[in-house]
Design an enzyme around this catalytic site. Structure first.
Site, mmCIF file in Angstrom:
data_model
loop_
_atom_site.group_PDB
_atom_site.id
_atom_site.type_symbol
_atom_site.label_atom_id
_atom_site.label_comp_id
_atom_site.label_asym_id
_atom_site.label_seq_id
_atom_site.Cartn_x
_atom_site.Cartn_y
_atom_site.Cartn_z
ATOM 1 N N ALA A 92 0.845 -1.187 0.000
ATOM 2 C CA ALA A 92 0.000 0.000 0.000
ATOM 3 C C ALA A 92 0.883 1.240 0.000
ATOM 4 O O ALA A 92 2.013 1.227 0.489
ATOM 5 C CB ALA A 92 -0.922 -0.006 1.215
ATOM 6 N N GLY A 138 -0.188 -4.973 1.392
ATOM 7 C CA GLY A 138 -1.524 -5.020 0.821
ATOM 8 C C GLY A 138 -1.598 -5.853 -0.443
ATOM 9 O O GLY A 138 -2.653 -6.399 -0.776
ATOM 10 N N GLU A 141 -2.074 -9.301 0.796
ATOM 11 C CA GLU A 141 -3.422 -9.399 1.355
ATOM 12 C C GLU A 141 -4.461 -9.549 0.241
ATOM 13 O O GLU A 141 -5.428 -10.300 0.382
ATOM 14 C CB GLU A 141 -3.722 -8.174 2.218
ATOM 15 C CG GLU A 141 -2.941 -8.167 3.530
ATOM 16 C CD GLU A 141 -3.272 -6.994 4.409
ATOM 17 O OE1 GLU A 141 -3.881 -7.200 5.473
ATOM 18 O OE2 GLU A 141 -2.930 -5.860 4.026
ATOM 19 N N GLU A 163 4.538 -5.055 7.286
ATOM 20 C CA GLU A 163 3.996 -3.908 8.013
ATOM 21 C C GLU A 163 4.642 -3.689 9.375
ATOM 22 O O GLU A 163 4.778 -2.548 9.827
ATOM 23 C CB GLU A 163 2.483 -4.065 8.180
ATOM 24 C CG GLU A 163 1.675 -3.853 6.918
ATOM 25 C CD GLU A 163 1.561 -5.108 6.057
ATOM 26 O OE1 GLU A 163 0.812 -5.093 5.073
ATOM 27 O OE2 GLU A 163 2.234 -6.112 6.375
#
Length: 739
Positions: A92, A138, A141, A163
């Site tokens: 992200a 992300g 994910e 993260e």
């Protein structure tokens, strides 16, 4: 089945989800196309960017894709793939987190991502992620929300949830889907460390279903997408390691103990990760997702995450900088003088990371063989971990050659000198290289303390002389200091900065002053630890205090690791060049006369019984209590750990401010990166300058005055800090204004 070239054709003929929108609306990063066999293709290609990153503005675009797919009743499957040649989704875009003004705003971002990925997972047909290149954060994910995953075996393919390295946890379902896919133990290991897996390792753990050559990635993904949706069952080994209540309890307890030992409570994200994963497995995925979003929002607003994100932004920006206002010259071949520990490490990163042919020069064949063996040993570890094949090891070994003469140095573009810290010897090296190399060959010296202008004094071409200070062990330490003297050319600076980046390093350009930046701020910190030791504070208490504060090793252990003899050589140089404030307690001669050089001699402040193949025996090293008698100390704890840590750290902060004031570092940003990457200044504090902003410069000055009254003038704050305190200034004014 759909071939790669058919994908390209469909992309050209695709019906973009934004095609019917107004021309002023930017093109979507998500494009749908269809093939005749009932297969949908979702291409992710962020416009005008080299890397795919997920952004908050994509929510509407993904929603439009899902709405279009919901209208189709003829689909049997879908392949999600990247329109970029060398990356899937790198994560992200964390810039959007800086725009969040509250934990609730950040939580809402996470919740929106969870909802979109849940909708992707709920599609009635088989969805397959086709992964080539980085698939991180992300990006992974999103892939986990697909029903299956296929990745390439290419070196650039990496899968992970990093993260935690930014003080966060995965916020779009990663904490819930990964444990359900591969089991608790494997998921905790990935999420708590943030490590990225290569394709084959990801396949072995069950993160992906297949790992294939890039040439057949889309074909394999398409074939799998046309099969029925899979029903996931944990493997027997995954069930045994956390697939039931008892197993989970054991795994979580072990993970918590291991994490606490590493983080010492300084990184709140790790505790949050453990809590969120455990909640989801015990109370259901909905509860787990709700807590994931909530804790994500809280962590975004934490000072630890803000500091870690600042380092990420700083290093990202530095990757684009050349260090000088000139173009780097082309490099074909590297020369290294000295086959010792540093020379071997420099040779390795120049060959294995940067990919250059490296020629080593040493006074003896034993030195050449040592460097070769060092290079081979590191490659062999990679082969054993199946990162390299036998043929690749052989190819890497062929990049190194060496001898006891300068034969062949006329072809070398950069010579990196890694001989003993002796000015006369380094002068000799400069003269010999200039006599045997090309006129344009750069001479880069790996001195750790000698001013570069002194080394360049004997050079016929001083514009080619520069400092290039590596840290040991070279293959692991991420920082390198680039030190031009006043006569170094801009082209030389740019060339060496580029070389350092190719070697996998983060270079900072620092001023030509004794100790440069890293050793200069480290020396007073180490001296203060020595004063505390001589005052009677036990060795293990000192080390534990700084470990609890956030440093990766304690100061006494660090002196043993670096070498007491090295400290004995460096300190007099700093005193001579920079003044009496660098004069530490006189302990070096006493220790060296007793044969105590540190780990390398088997004894220092600690005992090192395990050596060679028995080296694991010294993992729980013991303080050598004979040191106390040797130094005339009666050990007794008189000061609490935090007070000890601040006393040492204040000396480092004060010297860092001096370095910025004198131009030794060009910016607070460079100073923070240098301290974190060079000596392990606690990353969650953001570096010395961010930490001073966090404490308040006025508070730092007040503490320094208090310590000066108690312990001596060496603690007097520098003029820069006093002036800043009086004016109410900070080191990062732009960030202070935005708050």
């Amino acid at each position: 089945m759909m071939h790669t070239q058919q994908v390209e054709k469909n992309r050209a003929e695709s019906v973009s989800v934004s095609a019917s929108q107004a021309v002023s609306v930017p093109p979507s990063a998500f494009t749908l196309s269809y093939s005749d066999n009932g297969l949908a293709w979702l291409c992710i290609d962020v416009p005008n960017e080299s890397m795919n990153t997920l952004q908050s503005v994509f929510a509407e675009q993904v929603s439009a894709v899902l709405a279009e797919l919901a209208q189709r009743t003829d689909l049997q499957g879908m392949v999600v793939y990247s329109g970029k040649d060398d990356n899937f989704i790198a994560g992200a875009d964390i810039h959007m987190l800086a725009d969040c003004q509250s934990a609730e705003e950040a939580q809402a971002l996470a919740t929106k991502g969870q909802q979109l990925f849940a909708a992707l997972e709920a599609l009635p047909f088989h969805t397959v992620a086709a992964i080539h290149g980085p698939c991180l954060g992300g990006g992974l994910e999103l892939a986990l929300a697909c029903h299956s995953r296929v990745c390439t075996e290419a070196t650039i393919t990496r899968l992970g949830l990093p993260e935690v390295q930014l003080g966060l946890l995965p916020g779009s379902g990663g904490t819930q889907r990964l444990p359900r896919l591969i089991g608790v133990a494997g998921a905790l290991d990935m999420i708590l460390t943030g490590k990225a897996l290569r394709g084959k390792k990801a396949r072995a753990l069950g993160v992906v279903d297949e790992c294939v050559p890039q040439s057949i990635l889309l074909d394999v993904a398409a074939k799998r997408a046309l099969t029925p949706k899979p029903t996931r069952h944990l493997s027997w080994s995954a069930r045994a390691m956390g697939g039931n209540a008892l197993g989970r309890s054991v795994v979580f307890d072990q993970a918590a103990k291991k994490t606490q030992a590493k983080t010492r409570g300084n990184y709140p994200a790790t505790d949050a990760i453990l809590t969120v994963i455990k909640t989801g497995l015990e109370q259901g995925m909905d509860k787990g997702l709700a807590l994931e979003a909530k804790r994500f929002g809280e962590l975004v607003m934490s000072p630890e995450s803000a500091a870690l994100r600042s380092i990420f932004f700083a290093t990202t920006a530095m990757k684009k900088e050349r260090g000088a206002n000139d173009e780097p010259m082309a490099i074909q071949r590297i020369g290294v003088l000295g086959g010792g520990l540093m020379g071997g490490g420099i040779s390795h990163v120049s060959a294995a990371k940067a990919g250059y042919q490296v020629q080593i020069k040493d006074i003896s064949n034993d030195g050449i063989l040592n460097a070769m063996a060092y290079h081979y040993g590191l490659l062999e570890k990679q082969r054993q971990r199946k990162i390299l094949r036998n043929t690749q090891v052989q190819q890497q070994m062929l990049r190194l050659s060496g001898g006891t003469t300068y034969r062949g140095f006329e072809k070398v573009d950069v010579v990196i000198e890694a001989v003993f810290e002796d000015l006369t010897l380094k002068h000799q090296m400069v003269k010999e290289v200039e006599a045997h190399a090309k006129p344009e060959t750069i001479f880069a010296t790996n001195t750790s303390s000698l001013p570069i202008h002194q080394i360049a004094e004997v050079a016929a071409r001083p514009d080619n002389v520069i400092g290039l200070h590596y840290f040991s062990p070279v293959e692991k330490m991420p920082l390198v200091e680039v030190i031009p003297h006043q006569g170094t050319s801009e082209s030389t600076i740019a060339t060496v900065v580029k070389l350092a980046k190719q070697q996998g390093k983060t270079p900072i350009v620092v001023g030509d002053s004794a100790g440069f930046y890293v050793n200069r701020i480290l020396a007073p910190y180490m001296n203060e630890a020595a004063y505390l030791l001589l005052s009677g504070e036990p060795i293990e208490h000192l080390d534990n205090a700084l470990l609890d504060f956030g440093f990766p090793v304690g100061p006494i252990t660090l002196l043993d690791e670096v070498g007491i003899d090295i400290g004995a050589k460096i300190m007099p140089i700093l005193v001579q060049e920079l003044g009496e404030r660098f004069q530490g307690p006189d302990v070096f001669d006493v220790l060296l006369n007793d044969g105590r050089k540190g780990r390398k001699s088997g004894k220092g402040f600690y005992r090192y019984a395990g050596q060679g193949r028995h080296k694991k025996a010294d993992e729980k090293k013991q303080v050598d209590k004979r040191v106390y008698k040797l130094l005339g100390i009666r050990p007794e704890r008189n000061v609490d750990g935090h007070t000890l840590a601040m006393r040492c750290t204040l000396m480092m902060l004060n010297e860092a401010a001096r370095c910025l004031d004198e131009g030794v570092v060009q910016s607070a940003r460079d100073g923070d990166v240098g301290a974190i990457f060079g000596i392990g200044f606690p990353p969650f504090l953001g570096g010395p300058f961010r930490y001073m902003d966090q404490l308040g410069v006025a508070s730092v000055v007040a503490q320094l005055y208090q310590h000066a009254d108690l312990y001596g003038e060496r603690f007097l704050p520098c003029e820069r800090l006093v002036a800043m305190a009086q004016a109410g200034q900070v080191f990062y004014p732009a960030e202070a204004e935005s708050q």
